[in-house]
Enzyme design. Sequence first.
Site, PDB file in Angstrom:
ATOM      1  N   CYS A  51       0.662  -1.269  -0.073  1.00 40.29           N
ATOM      2  CA  CYS A  51      -0.095  -0.108  -0.003  1.00 40.29           C
ATOM      3  C   CYS A  51       0.932   1.382   0.099  1.00 40.29           C
ATOM      4  CB  CYS A  51      -0.809   0.107   1.078  1.00 40.29           C
ATOM      5  SG  CYS A  51      -0.174  -0.367   2.775  1.00 40.29           S
ATOM      6  N   HIS A  84      -2.105   6.791   3.549  1.00 38.84           N
ATOM      7  CA  HIS A  84      -0.707   7.067   3.904  1.00 38.84           C
ATOM      8  C   HIS A  84      -0.387   8.319   2.933  1.00 38.84           C
ATOM      9  CE1 HIS A  84      -0.737   3.343   5.407  1.00 38.84           C
ATOM     10  NE2 HIS A  84      -0.220   2.609   4.560  1.00 38.84           N
TER      11      HIS A  84
END
Length: 368
Positions: A147, A272
């Site tokens: 990710c 993120h």
Amino acid sequence: MTSGPAARTGTFTGAGTGRKPVLAVVGATGAVGTVMLEILSQRQDVWGEIRLVASPRSAGRRLAVRGEETEVVALSEEAFDGVDVAMFDVPDEVSAQWAPIAAAKGTVVVDNSAAFRMDPDVPLVVPEVNAHAARVRPRGIIANPNCTTLSMIVAVAALHAEFGLSELVVSSYQAASGAGKAGVDTLRAQLAAVAGSSLGTQPGDVRRAVGDGLGPFPAPLALNVVPWAGSLREDGWSSEELKIRDESRKILGLPSLRVAATCVRVPVITTHSLAVHARFENEVTVEQAHEILASAPGVVLVDDPAEGEFPTPADAVGTDPTWVGRVRRSLDDPRALDLFVCGDNLRKGAALNTAQVAECVAAELTTP
């Protein structure tokens, strides 16, 4: 369906017949699996049957996908009977065991774990960057990147295509959900423990308030940042930092790319962020970079600091693109850019990319 080497490349017997491929979602009851079902209900419907698969303890549950309640079946060899494509979101060890079993039955596996990412016979695919790689799959398996890598690679790849990337220096700011449900639950519990207090002003006061409730993190995450994500590797590097290096090299086809990463966990639930210093073979300008990023598939450019406009996790969460801003040319190097990116680690960082890769395979299998 047949078995053997031909089947492992994806032998779809319905090509040219109008039959849509059968999809299995393995790990359908997990955090990313839940997002996968949402995404399947939102995107163009290219699938026939969608089969939901999970551990035996989840078998019998009913989950909604495409507006219909579907019963979850237990993970077994029989669960892949008649399945053309399977999206896996399960722990590494489960993928390592079951993905080859599914592939041997003629199912093309798109795996979201780390089990096969660096296998030279398994392509590591981001459709906006290297969709062609999904067609060459000797083991019948396609890997989905980590990710953190996915949160930046679409933007970096667009710039690389124009300027020729030679080096990356990256600092990540990773959300609690990157550590799974336990990470989210831990952060929420810690936030409740410190809310309304004057903590964060004395050494150790946050640690004392949190107590043993560290969950998957090595230090308190509330009112804090933790310069660690992943597990310990050689010479003090973390597994997350090495993933950024190794996966970027493989996706971009740059096996000697210089990469240095520092991964930091921050008190954000989902999305993120990364500060990226990218050095190129050719001189760059902000104007050129803006033009490239503004037209790059899967990228949203938000870059007007004078108006307070730049990416933040609170704005990017729940959306599909990589958000990019704070684009600057290095003060000391005309061939380097600095930029800030945000990407929802449960959507493009996991479920969405997996779904996009699966759709690439579906299009290939249904082409006469």
